[in-house]
Write an enzyme that holds these catalytic residues in place. Structure first.
Site, PDB file in Angstrom:
ATOM      1  N   GLY A 649       0.798  -1.225   0.000  1.00  0.00           N
ATOM      2  CA  GLY A 649       0.000   0.000   0.000  1.00  0.00           C
ATOM      3  C   GLY A 649       0.825   1.267   0.000  1.00  0.00           C
ATOM      4  CD  GLU A 650       4.910   1.577   3.791  1.00  0.00           C
ATOM      5  OE1 GLU A 650       6.014   1.991   3.380  1.00  0.00           O
ATOM      6  OE2 GLU A 650       4.752   0.954   4.851  1.00  0.00           O
ATOM      7  CB  SER A 651       3.570   6.044  -2.541  1.00  0.00           C
ATOM      8  OG  SER A 651       4.354   6.716  -1.555  1.00  0.00           O
TER       9      SER A 651
END
Length: 1441
Positions: A649-651
């Site tokens: 989920g982290e960019s």
């Protein structure tokens, strides 16, 4: 009306011929016969066509003059007439038929067919004529010329058929005739000259008729479909004989005329004219490549073969792609898009597979179509809601499995995972009918002999595949369970599948040698498990070891996956410990672990790959390199990549993941992208588009223009092609990129990206392993499925009500038993036995209240009973814990009185066992009416009592006779039990494996343990019966008695020690123990001590118990001794025998038998040995001292003791040759002799005069007879001290302290005692005189003579003693004087022998000194005489007077 009837008659004729053609498609006449009347046939057909044409106004005009005929008559009529004029001139010697081109007599008919001016009846008759000529089979490829031209003309004409539509019926008749001719073309021998293009045209035309028939009558619809199907079969029937020319078209020709879009979407033009195509357009005009077509032209004009078959099969596969047709509303009676078209296509495809079979493998292009397009469509259709479609799909896959499974490994895995496993379970929304169809298909697969074995070898033992076998086996077991519902057809189907699988395993046991135990091959060092290959998949010696190894690795990977999912770091460490990863982790091995290990948590994998750690980044790039993106669209590649893990989920993590993907994608499929940055930006854009389009929270969706605008100038400053971006946009919109892929093993849904991945993997997948009839993998397979399978069979057996299902379950139980026994899976066999025992109803506590005819009335119970004992008798060698349940059933049958009498007997049982010692309940046979009576107020557990309870409830009423039905039921019950051969379980127990034997023994002990016995007679009866069975098993296993003895002995000991009153159980225990000893002693000398020591239990019997059975015990002991005396060697064994015999000496009933045994042993020393000598002497002493019985027995016992001295003398003589052991043996003999004389000394004190005196005589005999034995002087000194002097002192004490009434006639005893003293002393005088202790010994002798002179018997001194003692003393003194032992001043051992002697002598008889030493001459004379008569060792016995 008349015209209409004529037209109908023509149609009827056409239809009749059509039907004939369908019924007998191969009914061609002989070619020679056809040639003879061909002219007549042609003439007849011309007349028929002309006749029909003349009925039409257009063709019926006639001119007034013959000169105008040529002008007025139509060209079609003229050509027909011309043919009729010429036809009879053909076929003679000048112009034979072989020189006539077929087109010459076919063209007039074909012109009529092609003409758009002719009506439907005319066209139909012309087509009939062509059909008739074709069926004559005169068009022979090997004869004549112009055949190819004629066949091409026929095809082009018929496929371009035009006619005027006059009425629907005639139109349908023409269409049917067209189909008939097309089929006749393909069936004729002349079809060999047809080109690939013409065959495609024929199929195209036929399909268009099928399409048009949708708006016509039912007959035409059915006939059109049938013809299409027959065409396909006719074409592909040649496939096995077609050789691949190796020249496939460079570009696959399109079967343009067979366009499914037209078939589904275009309506026929109703404009007054008819054709087989849409509107008035010719069939040849509809996009059909002409012979001059540049693409694929060379191949398409050759004689037909693989190219047209490829094209046709591709078209059939395209008919399955109905997804694009959703939303189209078909016209009434048109083929239903959701079912009819796929079914129609599937039927033809199935025929192709059936006809082609394994030969398809020779044609790579055709095989490729099956592997990819066909199977992809089958996967989609398999999830159809239509049971018919599902059934056809499953049939096709079954055919593919049988013929092409070696080429369809991953496709088959996907089918079972995504279709069968999904459809057969209601939780995925499948209807009951779908589930039933899928289950039927699965059962059909299971009936293939090696199907399950191949599933296990190819998938369960492949680390990259799911466990198909395990999942299918669990599915069958689970589906057979009726959960809160009655038994349905699906449950029975699942049961059939299970039975088919295990029956196949059982059959393989018969066809192959027993499999060897496979030891899992542990990895000793690191090896990349994802690259392991078998050297030769066709060699069982290699591939079997390989699949075992891979299965072992796969199991470890499943464990590793579990560890990883809980803690990734520890999971990797565990991998290193199992050598699945190197000790020093490298990025490539970790990446391959993530890529090829199923069951990993994809969230954790995604987090690991997206981590910023340098090692994780390296793993990420190595992970991306495991993908093959060559020639792949970016959206497909991205789907494939993201299907293996969950995108973080982290960019920043997303950035790193997409960078690795873009680098790999650009490296393999740059296409129009200029660099990897463009690929990265586009990948990002696709992820954003995917989120925008498929996230419900996004309200305003991105348009195509927005997407294109967002991706401007990303390709090195330039725009990507609009079409390229548009395709990507629509692909994402239609199919979501799943960034949260499914967890777990395998997959239940086949996405397009997954199919692409599957096809890529299929290129590098390991070959499909084909199994044979040998059970290489059956043990592992059976271990996986056995537990749920037995449970499923048991549940179905429980729920079933029909005998057919019962028998199926029984077959399953028997197969399970056979497989379990063969592969030594004892726990599995125990489980099946436990289940079967439950169904016998014998273990049900309420069964006791049921009729004894339960096995006659209840088929299930009867079959269960027969099956459980069949398994027990056949495979009892492998039963372990199941013995307890089996014994529970046997005990219940015993309680009911249903067991045959010999159940508890051993194999060698004979008449030596009395009937009274058997406590079984023999079943009366036959049952007489007198047997069925009331057994009193006590509730009987036997058969008779149960009948009584059933028939009568008032015990005061007179009993009635059972009716014939009850007697017949009873006899049938007995017969059923008899056929179970329960007795064989115990009589054949000697063949049981040691572990099985121990288990049945312990089960019997547990069932008959004394603690379980209550006050109920039934409980004691059960315990007795268990003990009988235990004894029978013990006797039947005499060669393995060492295994059983400890447990058997402890059980009998528990019974003996816990019983305080006589009862049947302790009686059976004691006599059973004796019987065991009797039977085993001759065979087990090494266990003789153990066996005889066990008889000491008899000594521990409670006094009341021992007294009750003593006589019988003694009889058994006597029998044992007589039978086994020669086998008793050790002192331990004889001690037990002697102890038991000694006890019987004081028992009124038992003493006589016991003494008989003692006589048998000791008479003439037959069985006396150093090991038992002392023990027998003690036993004899007990009998001699016993006052039970007559005195003669005591005297006889004394004689036995006295006679035993002969044995000692014999052994003493034998010691002279014993060498080094002589002294040890002599010491033993001396000890035995001392024990003998000591025992006689004790008996010499007996109150009974006869016994007492005989004991003294026996003692004297034993003392005197010791001459020549290896006795030491110290031994004699011991004998004087412990025996002679003690005996004299004890007799003296008796006279002084006891009443004469107790000891009568003691005077005679004293006389014998004194004589014994004198005789023994004189015998040993010479030897003992030299001892330092001689003076003490002499004083002891003379001192006791002095005491005996003073004895008073009945108040006065004994005259006999007064006379005897001086005389004896005088003789002793004379001997001592003659030996020089007694002389004046003689000193012995420091004592003055002379003085001490005369002190005592003077107290006895003072006159003896003067008599012994009167003068010197007398002394010398007497001394000389005595010296001459003396012995060299012992002094001669003097006269006692």
């Amino acid at each position: 009306m008349g015209h209409h009837r004529l037209q109908n008659s023509a149609i009827d004729r056409n239809q009749e011929e059509s039907i004939d053609a369908v019924v007998d498609p191969g009914g061609h006449r002989n070619a020679a016969a056809a040639a003879v009347d061909l002219a007549c046939v042609i003439c007849s057909e011309v007349s028929a066509v002309l006749a029909v044409m003349r009925r039409n106004v257009r063709w019926g005009r006639r001119s007034a003059s013959a000169d105008e005929d040529d002008v007025i008559e139509h060209l079609l009529i003229r050509s027909l007439k011309s043919l009729r004029r010429q036809v009879f001139s053909w076929g003679d010697a000048r112009r034979p038929w072989s020189s006539i081109e077929p087109s010459a007599y076919l063209r007039p008919f074909l012109d009529v067919v092609c003409s758009d001016e002719t009506s439907a009846p005319i066209t139909g008759v012309a087509l009939s004529s062509v059909y008739k000529i074709l069926t004559l089979d005169v068009l022979d490829p090997g004869a004549g010329t112009g055949l190819d031209t004629a066949m091409h003309l026929i095809v082009e004409s018929v496929t371009s058929c035009r006619f005027e539509v006059t009425d629907p019926a005639s139109e349908e008749a023409v269409l049917m005739k067209i189909l008939q001719v097309l089929l006749a073309i393909m069936r004729s021998r002349a079809s060999a000259v047809l080109s690939n293009q013409h065959v495609c045209t024929i199929v195209n035309t036929c399909f268009r008729v099928v399409h048009q028939a949708g708006t016509k009558g039912e007959l035409l619809q059915r006939f059109a479909r049938q013809t299409m199907h027959e065409l396909i079969r006719c074409i592909f029937s040649h496939l096995p004989n077609v050789k691949d020319g190796g020249r496939p078209p460079s570009v696959k020709p399109e079967l343009g005329a067979v366009d499914k879009d037209q078939a589904f979407g275009i309506k026929q033009v109703e404009n007054g004219n008819g054709s087989v195509g849409p509107g008035m357009t010719s069939m040849a005009d509809n996009n059909m490549p002409s012979p001059e077509a540049p693409i694929g032209a060379e191949i398409m004009v050759e004689p037909y073969g693989i190219p047209c078959m490829l094209e046709i099969f591709h078209f059939l596969c395209s008919l399955l792609n109905v997804a694009d047709q959703i939303g189209i509303s078909p016209a009434p009676n048109q083929i239903a898009l959701d079912e009819d078209v796929p079914l129609f296509a599937l039927g033809m495809i199935n025929s192709v597979i059936e006809l082609g079979g394994a030969s398809i493998c020779r044609h790579p292009k055709l095989l490729s179509l099956i592997q990819d397009e066909l199977f992809r469509n089958l996967m989609q259709l398999g999830l159809s809601v239509s049971p018919l479609i599902l059934s056809m799909v499953c049939s096709i896959v079954l055919n593919l499995y049988r013929h092409l499974r070696t080429e369809l490994k991953l496709q088959l895995e996907a089918f079972f995972s995504c279709v069968i496993l999904r459809v057969t379970q209601s939780r995925y929304g499948a209807s009951y009918h779908q589930q039933e169809v899928a289950m039927e298909a699965l059962v059909d697969f299971c009936r293939q002999t090696t199907f399950m074995a191949e599933m296990y070898a190819n998938f369960d033992c492949d680390i990259s595949c799911s466990n198909v076998f395990e999942e299918l086996a669990n599915l069958l077991s689970k589906s057979a369970f009726p959960v809160n519902c009655p038994l349905s057809s699906t449950h029975v189907l699942a049961l059939d599948g299970l039975i088919a699988v295990i029956q196949g395993m059982a059959d393989r046991i018969e066809n192959a040698p027993p499999p060897s135990e496979q030891t899992p091959q542990e990895l000793e060092e690191y090896a990349s498990f994802w690259t392991m290959k078998c050297e030769d998949y066709s060699d069982p010696d290699q591939w079997v070891k390989f699949v075992h190894r891979m299965k072992n690795i796969k199991r470890k990977l499943m464990i590793v996956a579990d560890h990883f999912n809980r803690d990734p770091k520890k999971g990797l460490e565990f991998l290193q410990g199992t050598h699945l990863l190197p000790e020093n982790l490298d990025p490539n091995s970790v990446a391959c672990f993530f890529r090829y290990t199923t069951g990993l948590d994809k969230n954790l994998v995604g987090d690991f790959l997206g981590n910023h750690d340098e090692f994780c980044v390296q793993v990420l790039h190595e992970f991306a390199r495991t993908f093959d993106f060559k020639d792949m669209n970016m959206d497909t590649a991205l789907r494939l990549f993201l299907d293996t893990f969950r995108l973080p989920g982290e960019s920043q993590k997303i950035q790193r993941v997409l960078e690795a993907f873009s680098e790999r994608y650009f490296e393999q499929s740059p296409q129009i992208l200029v660099d990897k940055d463009a690929a990265l930006i586009l990948a990002y854009s696709l992820i954003m588009l995917n989120t925008d389009q498929h996230n419900v929270q996004v309200k305003k969706k991105m348009t195509e223009e927005d997407f294109i605008r967002n991706n401007r100038r990303i390709n090195g400053g330039n725009d990507l092609p609009r079409e390229f971006l548009s395709d990507l946009y629509h692909s994402i919109c239609r199919n979501e990129i799943r960034t949260a892929p499914e967890q777990g093993f395998g997959f239940l849904e086949m996405y397009p990206s997954r199919w692409v991945d599957l096809m890529l993997k299929s290129k590098t997948a390991s070959p499909y392993t084909v199994c044979d009839s040998r059970p290489f993998l059956d043990r592992e397979m059976f271990s996986v499925m056995s537990g749920p399978m037995i449970a499923a069979i048991s549940v179905v057996f429980d729920y079933a009500e029909h005998e057919e299902i019962f028998l199926t379950c029984v077959d399953g139980f028997l197969a399970v038993a056979k497989i379990s026994a063969h592969h030594h899976l004892e726990e599995v066999l125990d489980d099946s036995v436990v289940s079967l025992c439950r169904f016998t109803t014998l273990l049900d506590s309420s069964f006791i209240e049921e009729p004894v005819t339960i096995f006659v009335d209840d088929t299930k119970a009867r079959l269960a009973l027969e099956t459980v004992f069949s398994i027990t008798n056949t495979y009892g060698d492998c039963i372990r814990t199941g013995w307890r349940n089996i014994l529970d059933c046997i005990l219940r049958l015993h309680k009911l009185g249903l067991l045959p009498a010999p159940v508890a007997s051993d194999a060698d049982d004979d008449s030596e066992s009395s009937p009274d010692s058997i406590h079984g309940k023999p079943v009366p046979s036959p049952l007489s009416t007198s047997h069925v009576q009331i057994m009193g107020t006590r509730k009987s557990s036997g058969l008779i009592g149960r009948f009584s309870q059933l028939l009568y409830f008032d015990t005061e009423e007179p009993s009635l006779e059972p009716n014939e039905q009850q007697l017949a039921a009873h006899q049938r019950t007995l017969q059923i039990i008899q056929e179970c051969h329960i007795d064989s379980i115990f009589t054949e127990s000697k063949f049981l494996h040691a572990d099985s034997l121990m288990q049945i023994t312990r089960a019997l002990i547990a069932a008959g343990h004394p603690q379980k016995i209550t006050s109920s007679p039934d409980d004691e009866d059960m315990a007795v019966f268990c003990l009988e069975l235990l004894i029978a098993i013990t006797l039947n296993n005499r060669d393995r008695i060492g295994l059983l003895w400890q447990d058997v002995y402890e059980h009998i000991a528990n019974i003996v020690q816990s019983t305080v009153m006589p009862c049947a159980l302790v009686e059976k225990a004691v006599f059973g123990l004796l019987r065991i000893c009797q039977r085993l002693l001759p065979y087990k000398e090494n266990l003789a001590d153990e066996l005889l020591r066990s008889l000491q239990l008899v000594l521990k019997l409670d006094a009341r118990v021992a007294d009750a059975y003593c006589e019988n015990i003694t009889q058994e002991i006597t029998r044992l001794v007589k039978a086994n005396a020669t086998h008793l060697k050790s002192q331990m064994g004889w001690r037990t025998i002697a102890s038991l015999l000694s006890i019987t000496a004081r028992h009124p009933e038992a003493s006589e038998v016991g003494f008989e045994a003692l006589i048998f042993i000791m008479s003439e020393g037959a069985h006396i040995s150093p090991a038992n000598y002392v023990l027998l002497i003690e036993a004899s002493r007990h009998f001699a001292e016993s006052r039970v019985g007559q005195t003669d027995r005591s005297v006889r016992a004394l004689d036995l003791m006295a006679e035993s001295i002969n044995c000692l003398a014999r052994w003493s003589r034998e010691t002279r040759d014993a060498g080094e052991e002589a002294e040890k043996i002599s010491e033993g003999i001396r000890e035995m002799w001392l024990r003998l004389v000591q025992a006689l000394r004790k008996i010499s004190l007996d109150q009974r005069e006869v016994v007492r005196n005989h004991a003294l005589l026996s003692l004297q005999k034993c003392l005197v007879a010791a001459e020549g034995m290896c006795l030491l002087l110290s031994t004699w000194l011991q004998a004087f001290d412990l025996v002679i002097f003690t005996m004299l002192d004890d007799l003296l004490e008796i006279v002084q302290n006891h009443s004469p009434k107790d000891y009568r006639n003691m005077e005679g005893t004293f006389l014998h005692a004194v004589k014994l003293l004198s005789k023994v002393f004189l015998q040993l005088l010479q030897q003992l005189s030299g001892q330092s202790s001689f003076c003490k010994l002499w004083l002891g002798v003379i001192g006791r003579m002095e005491k005996y002179m003073k004895i008073k018997v009945r108040g006065r001194k004994s005259e006999k003693l007064q006379e005897l003692i001086p005389e004896l003393l005088k003789n002793i003194l004379f001997v001592m004087k003659s030996k020089g032992i007694l002389a004046k001043g003689s000193i012995v051992g420091g004592d003055n022998l002379w003085e001490l002697t005369w002190v005592h002598v003077n107290n006895i008889a003072p006159y003896l000194q003067s008599e012994v030493f009167p003068n010197q001459e007398m002394e010398q004379l007497h001394l000389g005489a005595q010296t001459d008569n003396s012995s060299p060792r012992l002094l001669a016995e003097p006269s006692v007077g």
